[in-house]
Scaffold this motif. Structure first.
Motif, PDB file in Angstrom:
ATOM      1  N   ALA A 384      12.398  -2.560  -9.768  1.00  0.00           N
ATOM      2  CA  ALA A 384      11.864  -2.450  -8.412  1.00  0.00           C
ATOM      3  C   ALA A 384      12.224  -1.108  -7.779  1.00  0.00           C
ATOM      4  O   ALA A 384      11.391  -0.476  -7.118  1.00  0.00           O
ATOM      5  CB  ALA A 384      12.392  -3.601  -7.554  1.00  0.00           C
ATOM      6  N   VAL A 385      13.468  -0.651  -7.967  1.00  0.00           N
ATOM      7  CA  VAL A 385      13.880   0.642  -7.399  1.00  0.00           C
ATOM      8  C   VAL A 385      13.046   1.768  -8.002  1.00  0.00           C
ATOM      9  O   VAL A 385      12.578   2.665  -7.286  1.00  0.00           O
ATOM     10  CB  VAL A 385      15.378   0.884  -7.635  1.00  0.00           C
ATOM     11  N   ALA A 386      12.843   1.744  -9.310  1.00  0.00           N
ATOM     12  CA  ALA A 386      12.069   2.798  -9.966  1.00  0.00           C
ATOM     13  C   ALA A 386      10.614   2.788  -9.498  1.00  0.00           C
ATOM     14  O   ALA A 386      10.028   3.851  -9.225  1.00  0.00           O
ATOM     15  CB  ALA A 386      12.140   2.631 -11.485  1.00  0.00           C
ATOM     16  N   ALA A 387      10.030   1.596  -9.394  1.00  0.00           N
ATOM     17  CA  ALA A 387       8.635   1.500  -8.938  1.00  0.00           C
ATOM     18  C   ALA A 387       8.504   1.973  -7.498  1.00  0.00           C
ATOM     19  O   ALA A 387       7.552   2.686  -7.147  1.00  0.00           O
ATOM     20  CB  ALA A 387       8.139   0.066  -9.077  1.00  0.00           C
ATOM     21  N   ALA A 388       9.457   1.596  -6.654  1.00  0.00           N
ATOM     22  CA  ALA A 388       9.407   2.019  -5.251  1.00  0.00           C
ATOM     23  C   ALA A 388       9.616   3.522  -5.110  1.00  0.00           C
ATOM     24  O   ALA A 388       8.994   4.172  -4.259  1.00  0.00           O
ATOM     25  CB  ALA A 388      10.467   1.267  -4.449  1.00  0.00           C
ATOM     26  N   ALA A 389      10.480   4.104  -5.969  1.00  0.00           N
ATOM     27  CA  ALA A 389      10.734   5.548  -5.907  1.00  0.00           C
ATOM     28  C   ALA A 389       9.478   6.347  -6.210  1.00  0.00           C
ATOM     29  O   ALA A 389       9.333   7.481  -5.740  1.00  0.00           O
ATOM     30  CB  ALA A 389      11.843   5.918  -6.889  1.00  0.00           C
ATOM     31  N   ALA A 390       8.557   5.757  -6.973  1.00  0.00           N
ATOM     32  CA  ALA A 390       7.335   6.467  -7.345  1.00  0.00           C
ATOM     33  C   ALA A 390       6.367   6.605  -6.173  1.00  0.00           C
ATOM     34  O   ALA A 390       5.506   7.509  -6.177  1.00  0.00           O
ATOM     35  CB  ALA A 390       6.646   5.742  -8.502  1.00  0.00           C
ATOM     36  N   VAL A 391       6.489   5.756  -5.164  1.00  0.00           N
ATOM     37  CA  VAL A 391       5.512   5.765  -4.069  1.00  0.00           C
ATOM     38  C   VAL A 391       6.136   5.996  -2.691  1.00  0.00           C
ATOM     39  O   VAL A 391       5.407   6.241  -1.723  1.00  0.00           O
ATOM     40  CB  VAL A 391       4.722   4.435  -4.043  1.00  0.00           C
ATOM     41  N   ILE A 392       7.435   5.950  -2.569  1.00  0.00           N
ATOM     42  CA  ILE A 392       8.059   6.049  -1.253  1.00  0.00           C
ATOM     43  C   ILE A 392       7.949   7.480  -0.711  1.00  0.00           C
ATOM     44  O   ILE A 392       8.181   8.448  -1.451  1.00  0.00           O
ATOM     45  CB  ILE A 392       9.531   5.602  -1.314  1.00  0.00           C
ATOM     46  N   PRO A 393       7.590   7.668   0.559  1.00  0.00           N
ATOM     47  CA  PRO A 393       7.532   9.017   1.129  1.00  0.00           C
ATOM     48  C   PRO A 393       8.930   9.561   1.404  1.00  0.00           C
ATOM     49  O   PRO A 393       9.908   8.794   1.403  1.00  0.00           O
ATOM     50  CB  PRO A 393       6.760   8.803   2.440  1.00  0.00           C
ATOM     51  N   PRO A 394       9.074  10.862   1.620  1.00  0.00           N
ATOM     52  CA  PRO A 394      10.396  11.463   1.826  1.00  0.00           C
ATOM     53  C   PRO A 394      11.188  10.861   2.982  1.00  0.00           C
ATOM     54  O   PRO A 394      12.416  10.840   2.941  1.00  0.00           O
ATOM     55  CB  PRO A 394      10.088  12.941   2.079  1.00  0.00           C
ATOM     56  N   ASN A 395      10.484  10.367   4.023  1.00  0.00           N
ATOM     57  CA  ASN A 395      11.214   9.794   5.159  1.00  0.00           C
ATOM     58  C   ASN A 395      11.491   8.302   5.009  1.00  0.00           C
ATOM     59  O   ASN A 395      12.111   7.686   5.877  1.00  0.00           O
ATOM     60  CB  ASN A 395      10.445  10.051   6.467  1.00  0.00           C
ATOM     61  N   GLY A 396      11.024   7.698   3.922  1.00  0.00           N
ATOM     62  CA  GLY A 396      11.290   6.288   3.662  1.00  0.00           C
ATOM     63  C   GLY A 396      10.419   5.326   4.439  1.00  0.00           C
ATOM     64  O   GLY A 396      10.582   4.109   4.303  1.00  0.00           O
ATOM     65  N   HIS A 397       9.469   5.825   5.241  1.00  0.00           N
ATOM     66  CA  HIS A 397       8.651   4.929   6.064  1.00  0.00           C
ATOM     67  C   HIS A 397       7.477   4.414   5.223  1.00  0.00           C
ATOM     68  O   HIS A 397       6.430   5.059   5.128  1.00  0.00           O
ATOM     69  CB  HIS A 397       8.139   5.655   7.300  1.00  0.00           C
ATOM     70  N   ALA A 398       7.662   3.242   4.625  1.00  0.00           N
ATOM     71  CA  ALA A 398       6.642   2.670   3.735  1.00  0.00           C
ATOM     72  C   ALA A 398       6.534   1.170   3.975  1.00  0.00           C
ATOM     73  O   ALA A 398       7.101   0.367   3.217  1.00  0.00           O
ATOM     74  CB  ALA A 398       6.989   2.972   2.281  1.00  0.00           C
ATOM     75  N   PRO A 399       5.796   0.756   5.023  1.00  0.00           N
ATOM     76  CA  PRO A 399       5.644  -0.688   5.299  1.00  0.00           C
ATOM     77  C   PRO A 399       5.039  -1.455   4.133  1.00  0.00           C
ATOM     78  O   PRO A 399       5.312  -2.643   3.958  1.00  0.00           O
ATOM     79  CB  PRO A 399       4.709  -0.715   6.523  1.00  0.00           C
ATOM     80  N   SER A 400       4.226  -0.760   3.339  1.00  0.00           N
ATOM     81  CA  SER A 400       3.601  -1.445   2.194  1.00  0.00           C
ATOM     82  C   SER A 400       4.650  -1.964   1.213  1.00  0.00           C
ATOM     83  O   SER A 400       4.424  -2.980   0.534  1.00  0.00           O
ATOM     84  CB  SER A 400       2.642  -0.493   1.481  1.00  0.00           C
ATOM     85  N   LEU A 401       5.784  -1.287   1.116  1.00  0.00           N
ATOM     86  CA  LEU A 401       6.840  -1.755   0.223  1.00  0.00           C
ATOM     87  C   LEU A 401       7.469  -3.046   0.739  1.00  0.00           C
ATOM     88  O   LEU A 401       7.894  -3.895  -0.048  1.00  0.00           O
ATOM     89  CB  LEU A 401       7.911  -0.676   0.056  1.00  0.00           C
ATOM     90  N   VAL A 402       7.536  -3.202   2.053  1.00  0.00           N
ATOM     91  CA  VAL A 402       8.040  -4.451   2.621  1.00  0.00           C
ATOM     92  C   VAL A 402       7.089  -5.598   2.274  1.00  0.00           C
ATOM     93  O   VAL A 402       7.520  -6.699   1.900  1.00  0.00           O
ATOM     94  CB  VAL A 402       8.203  -4.329   4.150  1.00  0.00           C
ATOM     95  N   VAL A 403       5.783  -5.332   2.388  1.00  0.00           N
ATOM     96  CA  VAL A 403       4.785  -6.346   2.026  1.00  0.00           C
ATOM     97  C   VAL A 403       4.903  -6.693   0.539  1.00  0.00           C
ATOM     98  O   VAL A 403       4.787  -7.867   0.153  1.00  0.00           O
ATOM     99  CB  VAL A 403       3.371  -5.838   2.356  1.00  0.00           C
ATOM    100  N   ALA A 404       5.146  -5.672  -0.292  1.00  0.00           N
ATOM    101  CA  ALA A 404       5.316  -5.924  -1.722  1.00  0.00           C
ATOM    102  C   ALA A 404       6.509  -6.845  -1.967  1.00  0.00           C
ATOM    103  O   ALA A 404       6.457  -7.728  -2.831  1.00  0.00           O
ATOM    104  CB  ALA A 404       5.505  -4.603  -2.466  1.00  0.00           C
ATOM    105  N   GLY A 405       7.580  -6.667  -1.194  1.00  0.00           N
ATOM    106  CA  GLY A 405       8.732  -7.546  -1.311  1.00  0.00           C
ATOM    107  C   GLY A 405       8.390  -8.986  -0.961  1.00  0.00           C
ATOM    108  O   GLY A 405       8.850  -9.932  -1.625  1.00  0.00           O
ATOM    109  N   THR A 406       7.572  -9.160   0.075  1.00  0.00           N
ATOM    110  CA  THR A 406       7.137 -10.502   0.452  1.00  0.00           C
ATOM    111  C   THR A 406       6.329 -11.150  -0.670  1.00  0.00           C
ATOM    112  O   THR A 406       6.519 -12.330  -1.004  1.00  0.00           O
ATOM    113  CB  THR A 406       6.281 -10.441   1.734  1.00  0.00           C
ATOM    114  N   ALA A 407       5.430 -10.366  -1.273  1.00  0.00           N
ATOM    115  CA  ALA A 407       4.627 -10.888  -2.379  1.00  0.00           C
ATOM    116  C   ALA A 407       5.510 -11.295  -3.556  1.00  0.00           C
ATOM    117  O   ALA A 407       5.254 -12.312  -4.220  1.00  0.00           O
ATOM    118  CB  ALA A 407       3.612  -9.829  -2.817  1.00  0.00           C
TER     119      ALA A 407
END
Length: 434
Positions: A384-407
């Motif tokens: 999960a950390v590796a997959a998130a690192a591939a898409v997370i922006p430099p400031n860490g603001h990625a609401p889509s990753l929170v939704v992915a966690g819910t899924a």
């Protein structure tokens, strides 16, 4: 149904089980050292003015530290079911002590990240080996009817010890500094609780922690036992729906927790908090999750008594999905609160998994299964950390990753609900092999 007692009664019951009490002391010393080591290493590599860390570097550090043992663990887990577990704990603690002192020396000498991480991954492998051994040994020092309650107590003590160790790290870091010299002093301090754990390991009588030599024991050469460790571990997990189901839910929780951890780390670093304050903010998130885990150890026995393990784990995963979604605004205080609540839900699932392995799995295969659990625990987190690192922006603001966690939580709930209803598989044994 097991006799589930109030926390005060649990302590009184533990006093009447001298071998369990000794195991509890060993777990506390070991996990205090582990908390101090992990926090000290995070400070050395991620919050150090002498070093820099991007999201990929953070993911790489987690991968190097936890992936190798996660892949090899189920092979090594066969040794827990073959050798005297007491002697395994002694040898592993000796190796861990030497490696910790070596890492402190590397940091003091200003060595690069690679030698520090490579040495740390070996030390971490021995730490995880010890953790699996302690869990596999618990039914040997506790009556069967008290396994759920005493396992909850053991997990609680371990969680508190790890929390105290992680936060104790802030004191020497504040006194000595945040550079390599300060990091070396923190890691060197880990030698103290590890030495205590070593002494406590020696105090157990030979064979007191198992394993039992039952008809299900894996016979043959040590090489055969180790090389087939994954096969025996996975087959045993699949044969026990209670184990397979809770491990599915636990994997979902660890993946969501991995996403949340990376979000917090990147957000904190983005605002420039690289020193004690930044590490303190990260430690607060981890501490909140730890506090939630501690609360779960109090709540789980009563929940299991009332609703059973299956319904309890289902409810925890459903609640976790709703809690995860509430963090979509990505406010740090809200993330910390969600970390606490998800710590409760995730630990409920883990306690149900531990209990399934301690009650539903033969002792001759218990080390195999706990090693598989440890692999699932960390491989899910790293993926999960590796997959998130591939898409997370430099400031860490990625609401889509929170939704992915819910899924992920919802998928874990579906898997747990489906697998938990499956009939157990009957394994055929021939001369200790299957």
């Amino acid at each position: 149904m097991e006799d589930i007692r109030a926390p005060a009664s649990l302590w009184r019951g533990a006093r009447g089980l001298p071998q369990f009490r000794r195991l509890l002391e060993l777990r506390a010393a070991s996990q205090f050292g582990d908390g101090l080591f992990q926090a000290g290493l995070a400070g050395a590599l991620l919050f150090n003015p002498d070093r820099a860390a991007s999201p990929w570097a953070i993911a790489g550090a987690f991968t190097v530290l936890f992936l190798p043992y996660s892949v090899l663990g189920p092979f090594a887990g066969a040794l827990l079911d073959r050798w005297d577990r007491r002697m395994v704990l002694v040898v592993a603690n000796v190796a861990r002590l030497v490696l910790v002192l070596g890492i402190a020396a590397l940091l003091a000498a200003g060595a690069g990240d690679l030698p520090v991480l490579c040495t740390a991954l070996i030390a971490n492998g021995f730490t995880r080996f010890i953790a699996s051994g302690l869990s596999a040994a618990l039914p040997h020092v506790v009556p069967r009817e008290q396994v759920v309650a005493m396992n909850a107590l053991a997990i609680a003590v371990g969680a508190v010890a790890a929390f105290l160790g992680a936060n104790f790290m802030l004191l020497p870091r504040w006194l000595v500094g945040t550079d390599d010299r300060g990091a070396a002093s923190v890691i060197a301090a880990v030698a103290v609780p590890v030495a205590v754990a070593l002494v406590l390991s020696v105090r157990f009588p030979a064979r007191a922690l198992g394993p039992d030599d039952t008809r299900r024991a894996i016979h043959g050469s040590a090489l055969y036992a180790v090389t087939t460790g994954w096969v025996h571990g996975i087959r045993t997990v699949w044969a026990r729906p209670t184990v397979a189901a809770t491990l599915s839910g636990l994997a979902a929780h660890r993946m969501a927790f991995g996403i949340n951890t990376l979000l917090v780390l990147v957000m904190v670093r983005h605002v420039g908090e690289h020193a004690v304050a930044g590490l303190g903010t990260t430690a607060l998130f981890v501490a909140a999750a730890g506090a939630g885990s501690f609360l779960a150890t109090v709540l789980t026995p009563a929940a299991v008594r009332r609703w059973g393990r299956y319904a309890t784990a289902n409810g925890a995963l459903a609640a976790a999905a709703a809690i995860q979604l509430s963090a979509i605004g990505l406010y740090l205080p809200m993330l910390v609160l969600c970390g606490f609540l998800l710590g409760v839900a995730g630990q409920v699932v883990k306690l149900c998994a531990d209990t399934a392995m301690q009650i539903d799995v033969d002792d001759a295969l218990r080390g195999h299964v706990f090693a598989v659990q440890d692999s699932v625990f960390w491989m899910s987190f790293i993926t999960a950390v590796a997959a998130a690192a591939a898409v997370i922006p430099p400031n860490g603001h990625a609401p889509s990753l929170v939704v992915a966690g819910t899924a992920l939580y919802l998928l874990g709930l579906a898997a747990h609900a489906f697998i938990g209803r499956r009939e157990p598989v009957r394994l055929q044994y021939e001369h200790g092999r299957y």
